[in-house]
Design an enzyme around this catalytic site. Sequence first.
Site, PDB file in Angstrom:
ATOM      1  N   HIS A 293     -18.716  -8.431  -6.041  1.00 45.22           N
ATOM      2  CA  HIS A 293     -17.703  -7.413  -5.764  1.00 45.22           C
ATOM      3  C   HIS A 293     -17.432  -6.454  -6.606  1.00 45.22           C
ATOM      4  O   HIS A 293     -17.484  -6.677  -7.813  1.00 45.22           O
ATOM      5  CB  HIS A 293     -16.666  -8.052  -5.203  1.00 45.22           C
TER       6      HIS A 293
ATOM      7  N   GLY B 117      -9.392 -10.857 -12.999  1.00 43.12           N
ATOM      8  CA  GLY B 117      -8.827 -10.580 -11.656  1.00 43.12           C
ATOM      9  C   GLY B 117      -7.587 -11.137 -11.574  1.00 43.12           C
ATOM     10  O   GLY B 117      -6.705 -10.494 -10.778  1.00 43.12           O
TER      11      GLY B 117
ATOM     12  N   ARG C  86      -4.121   0.397  -8.182  1.00 39.91           N
ATOM     13  CA  ARG C  86      -3.026   0.876  -7.938  1.00 39.91           C
ATOM     14  C   ARG C  86      -3.025   2.364  -7.793  1.00 39.91           C
ATOM     15  O   ARG C  86      -3.632   3.243  -8.630  1.00 39.91           O
ATOM     16  CB  ARG C  86      -2.052   0.523  -9.019  1.00 39.91           C
ATOM     17  N   ALA C  87      -2.406   2.924  -6.771  1.00 36.15           N
ATOM     18  CA  ALA C  87      -2.260   4.500  -6.633  1.00 36.15           C
ATOM     19  C   ALA C  87      -1.072   4.913  -7.512  1.00 36.15           C
ATOM     20  O   ALA C  87      -0.007   4.342  -7.483  1.00 36.15           O
ATOM     21  CB  ALA C  87      -1.719   4.921  -5.246  1.00 36.15           C
TER      22      ALA C  87
ATOM     23  N   THR D 196       3.002   4.414  -2.448  1.00 32.26           N
ATOM     24  CA  THR D 196       1.824   3.731  -2.039  1.00 32.26           C
ATOM     25  C   THR D 196       0.454   4.142  -2.200  1.00 32.26           C
ATOM     26  O   THR D 196       0.348   5.431  -2.091  1.00 32.26           O
ATOM     27  CB  THR D 196       1.971   3.063  -1.039  1.00 32.26           C
TER      28      THR D 196
END
Length: 543
Positions: free
Chosen positions: A15, A296, A389-390, A498
Amino acid sequence: MTYILGVNAGIGIFHDPAVCLVDEHGTVLAFVEEERPRRVRHSPGVKSPALAVAHCLRTAGITPQQVDVVAVGWDEPRMSARAGSPWHFDSPRHLLGQLGFHGTRLPDMQFIAHHQAHAASAFYASDYEQAAVLVADGNGEDECISLYRARRGHPLVRVERWPQVYSLGHLYEAASEWLGLGRRGAGKVMGLAAYGTPGGEIPAPGWLRAGEHGLISALGTDPAEDYYSTHRRWRKRIVQFAGTDGPSQPAALLDQDPAAVRVAAAAQATVEQVMGWLARQARELTGIEELCIAGGVGLNCAANGRLPQPLYVPPVPHDAGVALGAAWCLAAPREPRLLSPYTGGHPGPLPKGLAGAKVHDLEVDRVAELLADGRIVGVCRGRSEVGPRALCHRSFLASPVEARMRDRMNALKRREPWRPFGPVTHLQPELWSPIGHLDRYMIGAAHLTARGREALPAVRHADGTTRPQHLRPGDEDFVTAVLEKLTADGHPPVLLNTSFNGPGEPLVETAAQALACAQRLGADALATDDALLRLSPGSEAGA
């Protein structure tokens, strides 16, 4: 000029394939995850991130023939030997072809141990001259936890490691699957765990724990255990712990299911306690107080927020980060400088035919007025941020002063109603506890003060924490200006921040994607590089 392309690619990945282009000085020219151009979140099963390669080369304005080295964040020859299969001399050429490199002049290819690449991605992204580095993930080639000593101008030195039976990543993934949240539901598990910690008490079932002689796993010590066997055995342990094969409630109501909350809290407690012990071990074994975290497990904000400073976690600690780390293992930055997360592409033009949208000049006062009036504004400006993360370049923003905004934002994003949000500010308001560098990338949880709990109900989680972002000067000038205008008008200097995406989607990358997403979900407005679009309810891009 020498160009090095780091990749999370090849036989080892499951992934988050990604690509990072650096020069001989370690300067990051472009860094993007395959999910962004491919538009498939995490891009599972994609071994060759060819779209991300093309994206990075296009962003930097170079051709494939100008790339000198491709650095892979996995030691494929070592993995082949472990699997008992032969390593073919033409394997590098085959992978290069899949990545888009053809012709007579091909770049050299070098393979970097997975955890070494993780360690490099964290240390060289920090502003430390030296640091202890803790890597914790699902697994590397044959380990799941590693400790390193890092110094500028010197090779990374591994001082300890543990095999896969100690994998926090595999344990947490098994808990996520038991909860019905899928393999990639770790963030949801972390949010659900807060509902099982009343009064700050954290249960720990002893799946993984620190004993008198070191780390102890309920799965034993066999280094031959692989992903499939450890995952299966953790799942069995969780079923025994919960007393049932799965939750009794659907995902939207998991916070009302005692067994589900108990499993999430137990998994989270295990991570927090083991990471606390590992952080102490890293500092003791290296003799260095500065600590960096990668892997991770580094995305676990709640665990990060409990660790003592000084601490640095990069914006992309998960597997995508090994693209950066592999490149830096060949060309490390010599001067300490914090990594900017804004390494992706520019939004590009808006599509033609803006049905259902009114276009205005982009003005700070107009955006601030919309937010103060309780509107949700999507922001798609500048180069996109790397990582999950935005950070205000691909964000939905809203006012956090009313609790109902959390419900509205969760409904807009089609998320479970019990999931939390984080704030962004340009100041250091006395609204939450300080968390050092962790608030640069929304990578750590902070405890809200009494004032913060009262003033910011939409970003207050069940356990009284929040995941903040603090904008420093130069980080994001437009959102900073909006925050300054809100503050001048008497509003709290904070916005709910967000990610700009819908369910199951990666962050939007282009202005066209942003407009389609904002209209599909029902946002009130969209701010791009040079325009503000007021959106009509229920409209669709191109309708």
